[in-house]
Write a protein that holds these residues in place. Structure first.
Motif, PDB file in Angstrom:
ATOM      1  N   ALA A 282       0.804  -1.226   0.000  1.00  0.00           N
ATOM      2  CA  ALA A 282       0.000   0.000   0.000  1.00  0.00           C
ATOM      3  C   ALA A 282       0.836   1.275   0.000  1.00  0.00           C
ATOM      4  O   ALA A 282       0.278   2.363   0.087  1.00  0.00           O
ATOM      5  CB  ALA A 282      -0.942  -0.007   1.200  1.00  0.00           C
ATOM      6  N   SER A 283       2.144   1.155  -0.113  1.00  0.00           N
ATOM      7  CA  SER A 283       2.976   2.364  -0.039  1.00  0.00           C
ATOM      8  C   SER A 283       2.705   3.316  -1.192  1.00  0.00           C
ATOM      9  O   SER A 283       2.899   4.525  -1.076  1.00  0.00           O
ATOM     10  CB  SER A 283       4.459   1.998   0.001  1.00  0.00           C
ATOM     11  N   PHE A 284       2.220   2.762  -2.335  1.00  0.00           N
ATOM     12  CA  PHE A 284       1.955   3.627  -3.480  1.00  0.00           C
ATOM     13  C   PHE A 284       0.765   4.546  -3.247  1.00  0.00           C
ATOM     14  O   PHE A 284       0.526   5.474  -4.027  1.00  0.00           O
ATOM     15  CB  PHE A 284       1.727   2.787  -4.733  1.00  0.00           C
ATOM     16  N   ALA A 285      -0.009   4.336  -2.165  1.00  0.00           N
ATOM     17  CA  ALA A 285      -1.159   5.198  -1.889  1.00  0.00           C
ATOM     18  C   ALA A 285      -0.747   6.649  -1.737  1.00  0.00           C
ATOM     19  O   ALA A 285      -1.547   7.559  -1.962  1.00  0.00           O
ATOM     20  CB  ALA A 285      -1.880   4.722  -0.627  1.00  0.00           C
ATOM     21  N   ALA A 286       0.509   6.892  -1.369  1.00  0.00           N
ATOM     22  CA  ALA A 286       0.991   8.269  -1.241  1.00  0.00           C
ATOM     23  C   ALA A 286       0.979   8.993  -2.585  1.00  0.00           C
ATOM     24  O   ALA A 286       0.746  10.209  -2.636  1.00  0.00           O
ATOM     25  CB  ALA A 286       2.407   8.274  -0.662  1.00  0.00           C
ATOM     26  N   THR A 287       1.237   8.274  -3.675  1.00  0.00           N
ATOM     27  CA  THR A 287       1.337   8.926  -4.980  1.00  0.00           C
ATOM     28  C   THR A 287       0.006   9.504  -5.460  1.00  0.00           C
ATOM     29  O   THR A 287      -0.050  10.677  -5.841  1.00  0.00           O
ATOM     30  CB  THR A 287       1.917   7.959  -6.024  1.00  0.00           C
ATOM     31  N   PRO A 288      -1.111   8.722  -5.469  1.00  0.00           N
ATOM     32  CA  PRO A 288      -2.365   9.351  -5.870  1.00  0.00           C
ATOM     33  C   PRO A 288      -2.788  10.489  -4.954  1.00  0.00           C
ATOM     34  O   PRO A 288      -3.382  11.471  -5.403  1.00  0.00           O
ATOM     35  CB  PRO A 288      -3.378   8.201  -5.838  1.00  0.00           C
ATOM     36  N   PHE A 289      -2.474  10.387  -3.670  1.00  0.00           N
ATOM     37  CA  PHE A 289      -2.814  11.458  -2.733  1.00  0.00           C
ATOM     38  C   PHE A 289      -2.050  12.731  -3.084  1.00  0.00           C
ATOM     39  O   PHE A 289      -2.632  13.823  -3.170  1.00  0.00           O
ATOM     40  CB  PHE A 289      -2.490  11.007  -1.306  1.00  0.00           C
TER      41      PHE A 289
ATOM     42  N   LEU B 196      -3.940   6.880 -15.397  1.00  0.00           N
ATOM     43  CA  LEU B 196      -3.305   5.598 -15.085  1.00  0.00           C
ATOM     44  C   LEU B 196      -3.142   5.397 -13.584  1.00  0.00           C
ATOM     45  O   LEU B 196      -3.379   4.303 -13.065  1.00  0.00           O
ATOM     46  CB  LEU B 196      -1.943   5.507 -15.780  1.00  0.00           C
ATOM     47  N   ILE B 197      -2.756   6.448 -12.881  1.00  0.00           N
ATOM     48  CA  ILE B 197      -2.599   6.346 -11.429  1.00  0.00           C
ATOM     49  C   ILE B 197      -3.948   6.049 -10.786  1.00  0.00           C
ATOM     50  O   ILE B 197      -4.065   5.229  -9.873  1.00  0.00           O
ATOM     51  CB  ILE B 197      -1.976   7.629 -10.855  1.00  0.00           C
ATOM     52  N   GLY B 198      -5.008   6.714 -11.275  1.00  0.00           N
ATOM     53  CA  GLY B 198      -6.347   6.453 -10.757  1.00  0.00           C
ATOM     54  C   GLY B 198      -6.798   5.032 -11.022  1.00  0.00           C
ATOM     55  O   GLY B 198      -7.372   4.371 -10.147  1.00  0.00           O
ATOM     56  N   ILE B 199      -6.532   4.542 -12.253  1.00  0.00           N
ATOM     57  CA  ILE B 199      -6.889   3.161 -12.606  1.00  0.00           C
ATOM     58  C   ILE B 199      -6.170   2.163 -11.712  1.00  0.00           C
ATOM     59  O   ILE B 199      -6.756   1.191 -11.214  1.00  0.00           O
ATOM     60  CB  ILE B 199      -6.543   2.883 -14.085  1.00  0.00           C
ATOM     61  N   VAL B 200      -4.877   2.380 -11.499  1.00  0.00           N
ATOM     62  CA  VAL B 200      -4.097   1.464 -10.659  1.00  0.00           C
ATOM     63  C   VAL B 200      -4.631   1.470  -9.231  1.00  0.00           C
ATOM     64  O   VAL B 200      -4.762   0.420  -8.590  1.00  0.00           O
ATOM     65  CB  VAL B 200      -2.606   1.845 -10.687  1.00  0.00           C
TER      66      VAL B 200
ATOM     67  N   ALA C 229     -10.600   7.906  -7.868  1.00  0.00           N
ATOM     68  CA  ALA C 229     -11.740   8.433  -8.607  1.00  0.00           C
ATOM     69  C   ALA C 229     -11.546   9.911  -8.932  1.00  0.00           C
ATOM     70  O   ALA C 229     -11.862  10.367 -10.038  1.00  0.00           O
ATOM     71  CB  ALA C 229     -13.023   8.227  -7.801  1.00  0.00           C
ATOM     72  N   LYS C 230     -11.007  10.657  -7.963  1.00  0.00           N
ATOM     73  CA  LYS C 230     -10.772  12.095  -8.198  1.00  0.00           C
ATOM     74  C   LYS C 230      -9.757  12.305  -9.313  1.00  0.00           C
ATOM     75  O   LYS C 230      -9.933  13.176 -10.185  1.00  0.00           O
ATOM     76  CB  LYS C 230     -10.268  12.734  -6.902  1.00  0.00           C
ATOM     77  N   LEU C 231      -8.688  11.533  -9.345  1.00  0.00           N
ATOM     78  CA  LEU C 231      -7.670  11.678 -10.388  1.00  0.00           C
ATOM     79  C   LEU C 231      -8.243  11.336 -11.764  1.00  0.00           C
ATOM     80  O   LEU C 231      -7.960  12.020 -12.754  1.00  0.00           O
ATOM     81  CB  LEU C 231      -6.470  10.799 -10.081  1.00  0.00           C
ATOM     82  N   MET C 232      -9.017  10.282 -11.857  1.00  0.00           N
ATOM     83  CA  MET C 232      -9.614   9.913 -13.124  1.00  0.00           C
ATOM     84  C   MET C 232     -10.580  10.977 -13.618  1.00  0.00           C
ATOM     85  O   MET C 232     -10.606  11.322 -14.810  1.00  0.00           O
ATOM     86  CB  MET C 232     -10.321   8.564 -12.998  1.00  0.00           C
ATOM     87  N   PHE C 233     -11.377  11.514 -12.711  1.00  0.00           N
ATOM     88  CA  PHE C 233     -12.313  12.584 -13.061  1.00  0.00           C
ATOM     89  C   PHE C 233     -11.554  13.809 -13.581  1.00  0.00           C
ATOM     90  O   PHE C 233     -11.906  14.391 -14.615  1.00  0.00           O
ATOM     91  CB  PHE C 233     -13.138  12.946 -11.824  1.00  0.00           C
TER      92      PHE C 233
END
Length: 250
Positions: free
Chosen positions: A29-36, A103-107, A242-246
């Motif tokens: 779950a460390s990648f959760a920082a990137t979309p945030f 892509l980040i949102g999809i992942v 969802a926010k990034l994809m939007f």
């Protein structure tokens, strides 16, 4: 990138959370920082900011789990990651920022769907150990997703779970694999101009949060359930993904 209170209000929790995952929950779950962070930064700024901090976390975690890993398994994933990293670098050189937001949102959302499906038995856990070809394949996927959003944990975990490792060996092997993958990403990130002077200044200020997160994660590894940790992560990833994809589609 403006290093003001607004920036640190996002960056400090993101970095601590990533460190917690690195230190105690298999790095998945460390990648959760990137979309945030991508909510307030461009995708390039977000992944560039996180990479040096992830390397600091990796080095800290390696000391915690020193020589508790399974080297042949780690080596297979690392070798497989190399072509995936090269592919990610080629894509980054041609794609615009909205492609990477999407892509980040999809992942992020795909990770949650996969984990929920697995928990309900819809995705069977491998009953036999994957061979070297499986490790190379999933290492390649991990290298690619790690390059674009530091999200190599889920695909690497598919292979690691098939190896039936004991909990601490699993964690230590994951730490070693992503130390190597993150180190391999540094040169192409630099060549693509992903880093900036502001990136390194921010990283320097956030190093204490990164190290603290790893030790908090190592403590929680022994004292709280993974179910609680990942439950919080899933909600977090769905909202930010969802926010990034939007935003990318506007």
């Amino acid at each position: 990138m403006h290093l003001d209170l607004y920036f640190f209000a996002f960056a400090i929790p993101a970095v601590v959370f990533a460190g917690m995952s690195k230190g105690g929950f298999g790095s998945v779950a460390s990648f959760a920082a990137t979309p945030f962070l991508a909510l307030i930064l461009t995708p390039g700024q977000a992944i560039g900011l996180m990479l040096p901090l992830l390397i600091v976390m990796d080095v800290t975690a390696i000391k915690v789990y020193w020589r508790k890993w399974d080297w042949p398994i780690a080596r297979t994933l690392i070798l497989g990651a190399v072509p995936g990293i090269l592919l990610g670098g080629a894509l980054f050189g041609f794609a615009n920022p909205d492609v990477f937001r999407f892509l980040i949102g999809i992942v992020a959302i795909g990770f949650v769907i996969y984990q929920l499906a697995k928990s309900r038995g819809l995705v069977p856990t491998p009953k036999v150990k994957m061979g070297a070809r499986g490790g190379i394949f999933w290492g390649g996927v991990a290298g690619f997703t790690s390059f674009i959003s530091h999200a190599g944990g889920p695909p690497a975990t598919v292979y690691l779970l098939s190896q039936k490792l004991e909990k601490t060996t699993f964690q230590a092997t994951s730490v070693l694999v992503f130390w190597a993958i993150n180190a391999l990403k540094f040169i192409p990130y630099f060549a693509l101009g992903i880093f900036s002077p502001e990136t390194f200044k921010a990283d320097f200020l956030l190093i204490p949060a990164a190290i603290a997160g790893v030790f908090i994660g190592a403590y929680l590894h022994k004292n709280i359930s993974e179910k609680l940790f990942f439950g919080i992560t899933y909600v977090f990833l769905v909202v930010t993904g969802a926010k990034l994809m939007f935003d990318a589609l506007l």
